[in-house]
Design a protein around this motif. Structure first.
Motif, PDB file in Angstrom:
ATOM      1  N   THR A  77       0.868  -1.175   0.000  1.00 56.25           N
ATOM      2  CA  THR A  77       0.000   0.000   0.000  1.00 56.25           C
ATOM      3  C   THR A  77       0.903   1.222   0.000  1.00 56.25           C
ATOM      4  O   THR A  77       1.542   1.525   1.012  1.00 56.25           O
TER       5      THR A  77
ATOM      6  N   ARG B 105       2.130   5.242  -0.431  1.00 53.86           N
ATOM      7  CA  ARG B 105       1.692   6.590  -0.071  1.00 53.86           C
ATOM      8  C   ARG B 105       2.794   7.575  -0.417  1.00 53.86           C
ATOM      9  O   ARG B 105       3.969   7.230  -0.460  1.00 53.86           O
TER      10      ARG B 105
ATOM     11  N   GLU C 120       7.042   7.153  -3.925  1.00 53.31           N
ATOM     12  CA  GLU C 120       6.028   6.661  -3.009  1.00 53.31           C
ATOM     13  C   GLU C 120       6.639   5.523  -2.213  1.00 53.31           C
ATOM     14  O   GLU C 120       7.526   4.819  -2.696  1.00 53.31           O
TER      15      GLU C 120
END
Length: 65
Positions: free
Chosen positions: A5, A7, A20
């Motif tokens: 995941t 970010r 990221e």
């Protein structure tokens, strides 16, 4: 390995290119280019990431030129 995941940093401009990071897998930190999310990723151990962050905070790394 799937399941990362990613970010962006809260300091990033939402329209700008940046890296990221995914920290949701306990054994791996994954880093990728935001403009190429399907491209290659750099995967490192959490201890390596911690050492990198510490060096940044302590001013031990010089900017790339």
């Amino acid at each position: 390995m799937s399941g990362f995941t990613y970010r962006k940093s809260s300091y990033s401009d939402p329209e700008a290119e940046c890296v990221e990071i995914a920290t949701n897998i306990p054994t791996t930190i994954a880093i990728r280019d935001s403009k190429n999310p399907c491209g290659p990723t750099l995967r490192i151990r959490p201890t390596t990431w911690t050492a990198f962050e510490t060096a940044l905070c302590e001013g031990k790394l010089s900017p790339l030129r």
